[in-house]
Design a protein around this motif. Structure first.
Motif, PDB file in Angstrom:
ATOM      1  N   LYS A  15      44.787  42.852  25.556  1.00  0.00           N
ATOM      2  CA  LYS A  15      44.627  41.589  26.293  1.00  0.00           C
ATOM      3  C   LYS A  15      45.290  41.681  27.664  1.00  0.00           C
ATOM      4  O   LYS A  15      44.671  41.358  28.688  1.00  0.00           O
ATOM      5  CB  LYS A  15      45.211  40.425  25.496  1.00  0.00           C
ATOM      6  CG  LYS A  15      45.034  39.095  26.188  1.00  0.00           C
ATOM      7  CD  LYS A  15      45.536  37.950  25.322  1.00  0.00           C
ATOM      8  CE  LYS A  15      45.328  36.627  26.033  1.00  0.00           C
ATOM      9  NZ  LYS A  15      45.734  35.487  25.195  1.00  0.00           N
ATOM     10  N   ALA A  16      46.536  42.129  27.710  1.00  0.00           N
ATOM     11  CA  ALA A  16      47.248  42.245  28.986  1.00  0.00           C
ATOM     12  C   ALA A  16      46.564  43.237  29.921  1.00  0.00           C
ATOM     13  O   ALA A  16      46.447  42.987  31.132  1.00  0.00           O
ATOM     14  CB  ALA A  16      48.700  42.651  28.746  1.00  0.00           C
ATOM     15  N   LEU A  19      43.243  41.639  31.271  1.00  0.00           N
ATOM     16  CA  LEU A  19      43.533  40.568  32.225  1.00  0.00           C
ATOM     17  C   LEU A  19      44.071  41.119  33.543  1.00  0.00           C
ATOM     18  O   LEU A  19      43.750  40.600  34.617  1.00  0.00           O
ATOM     19  CB  LEU A  19      44.507  39.557  31.618  1.00  0.00           C
ATOM     20  CG  LEU A  19      43.961  38.759  30.434  1.00  0.00           C
ATOM     21  CD1 LEU A  19      45.052  37.868  29.857  1.00  0.00           C
ATOM     22  CD2 LEU A  19      42.736  37.953  30.821  1.00  0.00           C
ATOM     23  N   GLN A  20      44.853  42.170  33.474  1.00  0.00           N
ATOM     24  CA  GLN A  20      45.374  42.803  34.691  1.00  0.00           C
ATOM     25  C   GLN A  20      44.255  43.504  35.464  1.00  0.00           C
ATOM     26  O   GLN A  20      44.138  43.357  36.674  1.00  0.00           O
ATOM     27  CB  GLN A  20      46.485  43.798  34.337  1.00  0.00           C
ATOM     28  CG  GLN A  20      46.987  44.618  35.507  1.00  0.00           C
ATOM     29  CD  GLN A  20      47.651  43.788  36.596  1.00  0.00           C
ATOM     30  OE1 GLN A  20      48.177  42.717  36.354  1.00  0.00           O
ATOM     31  NE2 GLN A  20      47.608  44.281  37.814  1.00  0.00           N
ATOM     32  N   ARG A  23      41.807  40.903  37.102  1.00  0.00           N
ATOM     33  CA  ARG A  23      42.474  39.715  37.638  1.00  0.00           C
ATOM     34  C   ARG A  23      41.754  39.113  38.838  1.00  0.00           C
ATOM     35  O   ARG A  23      41.687  37.899  38.973  1.00  0.00           O
ATOM     36  CB  ARG A  23      43.934  40.005  37.951  1.00  0.00           C
ATOM     37  CG  ARG A  23      44.167  40.976  39.083  1.00  0.00           C
ATOM     38  CD  ARG A  23      45.645  41.376  39.223  1.00  0.00           C
ATOM     39  NE  ARG A  23      45.850  42.317  40.298  1.00  0.00           N
ATOM     40  CZ  ARG A  23      45.597  43.619  40.241  1.00  0.00           C
ATOM     41  NH1 ARG A  23      45.134  44.134  39.116  1.00  0.00           N
ATOM     42  NH2 ARG A  23      45.798  44.401  41.264  1.00  0.00           N
ATOM     43  N   ILE A  26      38.575  37.359  37.614  1.00  0.00           N
ATOM     44  CA  ILE A  26      38.968  36.150  36.890  1.00  0.00           C
ATOM     45  C   ILE A  26      39.355  35.063  37.885  1.00  0.00           C
ATOM     46  O   ILE A  26      38.906  33.917  37.782  1.00  0.00           O
ATOM     47  CB  ILE A  26      40.124  36.443  35.915  1.00  0.00           C
ATOM     48  CG1 ILE A  26      39.650  37.383  34.799  1.00  0.00           C
ATOM     49  CG2 ILE A  26      40.672  35.145  35.326  1.00  0.00           C
ATOM     50  CD1 ILE A  26      40.777  37.968  33.964  1.00  0.00           C
ATOM     51  N   ARG A  27      40.162  35.425  38.848  1.00  0.00           N
ATOM     52  CA  ARG A  27      40.598  34.460  39.869  1.00  0.00           C
ATOM     53  C   ARG A  27      39.414  33.901  40.649  1.00  0.00           C
ATOM     54  O   ARG A  27      39.365  32.714  40.971  1.00  0.00           O
ATOM     55  CB  ARG A  27      41.597  35.110  40.821  1.00  0.00           C
ATOM     56  CG  ARG A  27      42.174  34.128  41.850  1.00  0.00           C
ATOM     57  CD  ARG A  27      43.008  34.807  42.908  1.00  0.00           C
ATOM     58  NE  ARG A  27      42.157  35.759  43.623  1.00  0.00           N
ATOM     59  CZ  ARG A  27      42.534  36.971  44.007  1.00  0.00           C
ATOM     60  NH1 ARG A  27      43.748  37.402  43.736  1.00  0.00           N
ATOM     61  NH2 ARG A  27      41.720  37.774  44.654  1.00  0.00           N
ATOM     62  N   SER A  32      35.259  35.434  32.649  1.00  0.00           N
ATOM     63  CA  SER A  32      36.367  34.933  31.835  1.00  0.00           C
ATOM     64  C   SER A  32      36.342  35.693  30.512  1.00  0.00           C
ATOM     65  O   SER A  32      35.303  36.225  30.114  1.00  0.00           O
ATOM     66  CB  SER A  32      36.261  33.427  31.606  1.00  0.00           C
ATOM     67  OG  SER A  32      35.134  33.119  30.829  1.00  0.00           O
ATOM     68  N   PHE A  33      37.486  35.752  29.870  1.00  0.00           N
ATOM     69  CA  PHE A  33      37.617  36.529  28.640  1.00  0.00           C
ATOM     70  C   PHE A  33      38.116  35.654  27.503  1.00  0.00           C
ATOM     71  O   PHE A  33      38.916  34.739  27.699  1.00  0.00           O
ATOM     72  CB  PHE A  33      38.615  37.681  28.835  1.00  0.00           C
ATOM     73  CG  PHE A  33      38.114  38.756  29.744  1.00  0.00           C
ATOM     74  CD1 PHE A  33      37.324  39.788  29.250  1.00  0.00           C
ATOM     75  CD2 PHE A  33      38.410  38.745  31.095  1.00  0.00           C
ATOM     76  CE1 PHE A  33      36.853  40.786  30.089  1.00  0.00           C
ATOM     77  CE2 PHE A  33      37.952  39.735  31.944  1.00  0.00           C
ATOM     78  CZ  PHE A  33      37.165  40.757  31.439  1.00  0.00           C
TER      79      PHE A  33
END
Length: 75
Positions: A15-16, A19-20, A23, A26-27, A32-33
Motif C-alpha cells: 500500500k505504501a 501510494l508513493q 502520488r 493521485i494528487r 485512485s486506489f
C-alpha cells in the motif's frame, strides 16, 4: 475521469509503495486506489464498489489466491 484500481496483496508494504509511486497521479485526480489483503476481501470490495476499473492481484495470498480470484471475477 478518475480510474479506480483495486490492488490485492497480503504484503503490508505494498500500500505504501503504490501510494508513493503514484502520488502525482493521485494528487492530480487521475487515479485512485483501493486495497484488499486477499481474494475474499477483494470480492467483497468489488461488490461494494461497482466502479472499479482495474484489479491488480498478487498470486500467492492466504484464504484465496490471485488465480482463484481471477477465476471468480470471470464468473
Amino acid at each position: 475521469m478518475t480510474a479506480q484500481i483495486l490492488v490485492v496483496d497480503d504484503e503490508p508494504d505494498i500500500k505504501a509503495l503504490v501510494l508513493q509511486k503514484f502520488r502525482h497521479q493521485i494528487r492530480d485526480g487521475a487515479i485512485s486506489f483501493i486495497f484488499a489483503g486477499d481474494g475474499i476481501e477483494a470480492l467483497a470490495m468489488l461488490e461494494a464498489n461497482g466502479d472499479i476499473d482495474m484489479v491488480v492481484a498478487d498470486i500467492n495470498m492466504p484464504r484465496m489466491d490471485g488465480l482463484t480470484l481471477l477465476q471468480k471475477l470471470r464468473e
